[in-house]
Scaffold this active site. Structure first.
Site, PDB file in Angstrom:
ATOM      1  N   HIS A 126      19.948  -4.639 -20.375  1.00 54.72           N
ATOM      2  CA  HIS A 126      19.554  -3.930 -21.604  1.00 54.72           C
ATOM      3  C   HIS A 126      18.167  -3.305 -21.487  1.00 54.72           C
ATOM      4  O   HIS A 126      17.543  -2.964 -22.485  1.00 54.72           O
ATOM      5  CB  HIS A 126      19.618  -4.874 -22.812  1.00 54.72           C
ATOM      6  CG  HIS A 126      21.021  -5.316 -23.122  1.00 54.72           C
ATOM      7  ND1 HIS A 126      21.312  -6.431 -23.870  1.00 54.72           N
ATOM      8  CD2 HIS A 126      22.217  -4.789 -22.777  1.00 54.72           C
ATOM      9  CE1 HIS A 126      22.631  -6.568 -23.963  1.00 54.72           C
ATOM     10  NE2 HIS A 126      23.199  -5.587 -23.307  1.00 54.72           N
ATOM     11  N   CYS A 137      17.847  11.091 -14.737  1.00 45.47           N
ATOM     12  CA  CYS A 137      17.857  10.564 -13.356  1.00 45.47           C
ATOM     13  C   CYS A 137      17.639   9.056 -13.318  1.00 45.47           C
ATOM     14  O   CYS A 137      17.635   8.468 -12.230  1.00 45.47           O
ATOM     15  CB  CYS A 137      16.833  11.299 -12.491  1.00 45.47           C
ATOM     16  SG  CYS A 137      15.110  10.862 -12.838  1.00 45.47           S
ATOM     17  N   THR A 198      22.611 -17.626 -24.231  1.00 45.80           N
ATOM     18  CA  THR A 198      23.261 -16.416 -24.741  1.00 45.80           C
ATOM     19  C   THR A 198      24.450 -16.803 -25.604  1.00 45.80           C
ATOM     20  O   THR A 198      25.169 -17.751 -25.283  1.00 45.80           O
ATOM     21  CB  THR A 198      23.681 -15.446 -23.607  1.00 45.80           C
ATOM     22  OG1 THR A 198      24.465 -14.390 -24.175  1.00 45.80           O
ATOM     23  CG2 THR A 198      24.453 -16.125 -22.506  1.00 45.80           C
TER      24      THR A 198
HETATM   25  P1  NAD Z   1      21.603 -14.132 -29.182  1.00 43.18           P
HETATM   26  O1  NAD Z   1      20.401 -13.898 -30.029  1.00 43.18           O
HETATM   27  O2  NAD Z   1      22.901 -13.564 -29.636  1.00 43.18           O
HETATM   28  O3  NAD Z   1      21.848 -15.699 -28.968  1.00 43.18           O
HETATM   29  C1  NAD Z   1      20.850 -16.578 -28.545  1.00 43.18           C
HETATM   30  C2  NAD Z   1      21.530 -17.831 -28.030  1.00 43.18           C
HETATM   31  O4  NAD Z   1      20.530 -18.684 -27.511  1.00 43.18           O
HETATM   32  C3  NAD Z   1      22.263 -18.607 -29.122  1.00 43.18           C
HETATM   33  O5  NAD Z   1      23.544 -18.958 -28.627  1.00 43.18           O
HETATM   34  C4  NAD Z   1      21.388 -19.866 -29.329  1.00 43.18           C
HETATM   35  O6  NAD Z   1      22.155 -21.000 -29.655  1.00 43.18           O
HETATM   36  C5  NAD Z   1      20.737 -20.014 -27.972  1.00 43.18           C
HETATM   37  N1  NAD Z   1      19.416 -20.658 -27.966  1.00 43.18           N
HETATM   38  C6  NAD Z   1      18.413 -20.537 -28.866  1.00 43.18           C
HETATM   39  N2  NAD Z   1      17.328 -21.227 -28.477  1.00 43.18           N
HETATM   40  C7  NAD Z   1      17.648 -21.807 -27.291  1.00 43.18           C
HETATM   41  C8  NAD Z   1      16.939 -22.639 -26.368  1.00 43.18           C
HETATM   42  N3  NAD Z   1      15.684 -23.025 -26.581  1.00 43.18           N
HETATM   43  N4  NAD Z   1      17.602 -23.038 -25.242  1.00 43.18           N
HETATM   44  C9  NAD Z   1      18.886 -22.673 -25.006  1.00 43.18           C
HETATM   45  N5  NAD Z   1      19.584 -21.881 -25.842  1.00 43.18           N
HETATM   46  C10 NAD Z   1      18.984 -21.446 -26.957  1.00 43.18           C
HETATM   47  O7  NAD Z   1      21.194 -13.637 -27.750  1.00 43.18           O
HETATM   48  P2  NAD Z   1      21.958 -12.777 -26.698  1.00 43.18           P
HETATM   49  O8  NAD Z   1      23.252 -13.422 -26.385  1.00 43.18           O
HETATM   50  O9  NAD Z   1      20.984 -12.547 -25.602  1.00 43.18           O
HETATM   51  O10 NAD Z   1      22.265 -11.374 -27.391  1.00 43.18           O
HETATM   52  C11 NAD Z   1      21.314 -10.692 -28.181  1.00 43.18           C
HETATM   53  C12 NAD Z   1      20.832  -9.332 -27.663  1.00 43.18           C
HETATM   54  O11 NAD Z   1      19.546  -9.121 -28.209  1.00 43.18           O
HETATM   55  C13 NAD Z   1      20.635  -9.296 -26.183  1.00 43.18           C
HETATM   56  O12 NAD Z   1      21.476  -8.318 -25.718  1.00 43.18           O
HETATM   57  C14 NAD Z   1      19.181  -8.915 -25.930  1.00 43.18           C
HETATM   58  O13 NAD Z   1      19.115  -7.619 -25.369  1.00 43.18           O
HETATM   59  C15 NAD Z   1      18.542  -8.778 -27.266  1.00 43.18           C
HETATM   60  N6  NAD Z   1      17.361  -9.646 -27.490  1.00 43.18           N
HETATM   61  C16 NAD Z   1      16.464  -9.841 -26.500  1.00 43.18           C
HETATM   62  C17 NAD Z   1      15.362 -10.655 -26.721  1.00 43.18           C
HETATM   63  C18 NAD Z   1      14.389 -10.870 -25.596  1.00 43.18           C
HETATM   64  O14 NAD Z   1      14.218  -9.980 -24.762  1.00 43.18           O
HETATM   65  N7  NAD Z   1      13.738 -12.033 -25.523  1.00 43.18           N
HETATM   66  C19 NAD Z   1      15.172 -11.269 -27.967  1.00 43.18           C
HETATM   67  C20 NAD Z   1      16.123 -11.025 -28.966  1.00 43.18           C
HETATM   68  C21 NAD Z   1      17.215 -10.214 -28.708  1.00 43.18           C
HETATM   69 ZN    ZN Z   2      14.352  12.333 -14.357  1.00 41.61          ZN
END
Ligand code: NAD
Ligand code: ZN
Length: 257
Positions: A126, A137, A198
């Site tokens: 992402h 590009c 995740t």
């Molecule tokens: P999500 O927010 O959907 O789910 C987070 C998961 O992590 C949940 O299942 C939860 O139970 C678990 N969790 C929470 N705290 C935890 C811990 N301490 N240890 C283990 N597990 C824990 O996250 P996702 O599946 O990554 O999807 C959300 C989208 O949002 C992603 O595609 C991402 O691009 C984006 N996102 C990124 C960030 C970042 O870069 N840190 C933050 C928020 C969202």
């Molecule tokens: Zn370019």
């Protein structure tokens, strides 16, 4: 838990190509809130519109003007991304790569923390919030790259004159082809995938554990709670990634190959 960690270590030891898939949960202990689940930004505020990329493409200049206007007043989420440092879970995955066990890491996170922790083989499906990308590009640039000038908006690519946007993949935006190819290749090679923090909800990333399983491989899950993936997992380790991953590494160090 101890016996489950042992089972996970044995699965890892008996696999020949181990990859990891990480999500927002691995960075919660670094102070970055997830989107979904308890404490999630969207759980509290609702989901943002699903056509962010189409909006951007309709008027990239207006989008960039908005970014420039907001430059001095970052959202709480943007601030946490800028200030966060890796936690023990990020370092554990970097160590697992260093030990020669983890072959590749696919992250859905945009926070750059795996790179800072020292992981080398990382696919950021992402994107990376610290980077900019040319939509034609796919070249990536640091946010403060002097070749990207904002005198005329939107900024354009110094190589192909394509429009520059943030590297973070927006809703409705196709995953950049280069990173998608890497992820698909790694998922098809892997015989074990460690899914960490995740909700296994967002495709195509959510499909990689399913592919590994379909090819006869194993899934190890590390999450605070059950997810849609849990029923398919060979072992599910419940708890904080920052506690479980270091424990798993310690166990691996005492498990013979
Ligand atoms: P999500 O927010 O959907 O789910 C987070 C998961 O992590 C949940 O299942 C939860 O139970 C678990 N969790 C929470 N705290 C935890 C811990 N301490 N240890 C283990 N597990 C824990 O996250 P996702 O599946 O990554 O999807 C959300 C989208 O949002 C992603 O595609 C991402 O691009 C984006 N996102 C990124 C960030 C970042 O870069 N840190 C933050 C928020 C969202
Ligand atoms: Zn370019």
């Amino acid at each position: 838990m101890n016996s489950e960690i042992k089972i996970a270590a044995e699965i890892i030891r008996s696999s020949s190509y181990v990859i990891a898939l990480t999500g927002a949960g691995i960075s919660v202990e670094s102070g970055i809130r997830p989107f979904r689940g308890p404490g999630g930004i969207w759980t509290e505020n609702g989901e943002p519109p699903l056509d962010g990329y189409q909006h951007f493409m309709k008027n990239p200049k207006a989008h960039w003007e908005e970014i420039m206007k907001r430059a001095g007043s970052m959202s709480e989420f943007a601030k946490s991304l800028d200030e966060a440092v890796p936690n023990d879970a990020h370092y554990a995955l970097a160590e697992l790569e260093e030990m020669g066990i983890l072959k590749y890491l696919i992250t859905q996170n945009i926070d750059n923390l795996h790179n800072i922790a020292g992981s080398k083989k990382v696919a950021e499906i992402h994107g990376n919030s610290q980077k900019l990308r040319c939509i034609d590009c796919n070249k990536r640039f640091e946010r403060d790259d002097p070749r990207i000038t904002v005198d005329i908006l939107p900024p354009t690519c110094p190589f192909c004159h394509g429009i520059i946007k943030t590297d973070t993949v927006m809703f409705g935006e196709p995953i950049p082809r280069d990173v998608l190819m890497v992820c698909q290749g790694e998922a098809s090679r892997a015989d074990c995938i460690i899914s960490v923090g995740t909700s296994a909800f967002v495709y195509p990333a959510a499909g990689y554990p399913l592919e590994v399983k379909h090819n006869g491989g194993s899934i190890i899950e590390i999450n605070l709670y059950e997810t849609e993936l849990t029923p398919l997992c060979d072992v599910s380790l419940r708890g904080k990634a920052g506690e479980i991953l270091p424990e798993l590494i310690e166990t691996l160090k005492h498990t013979d190959k």
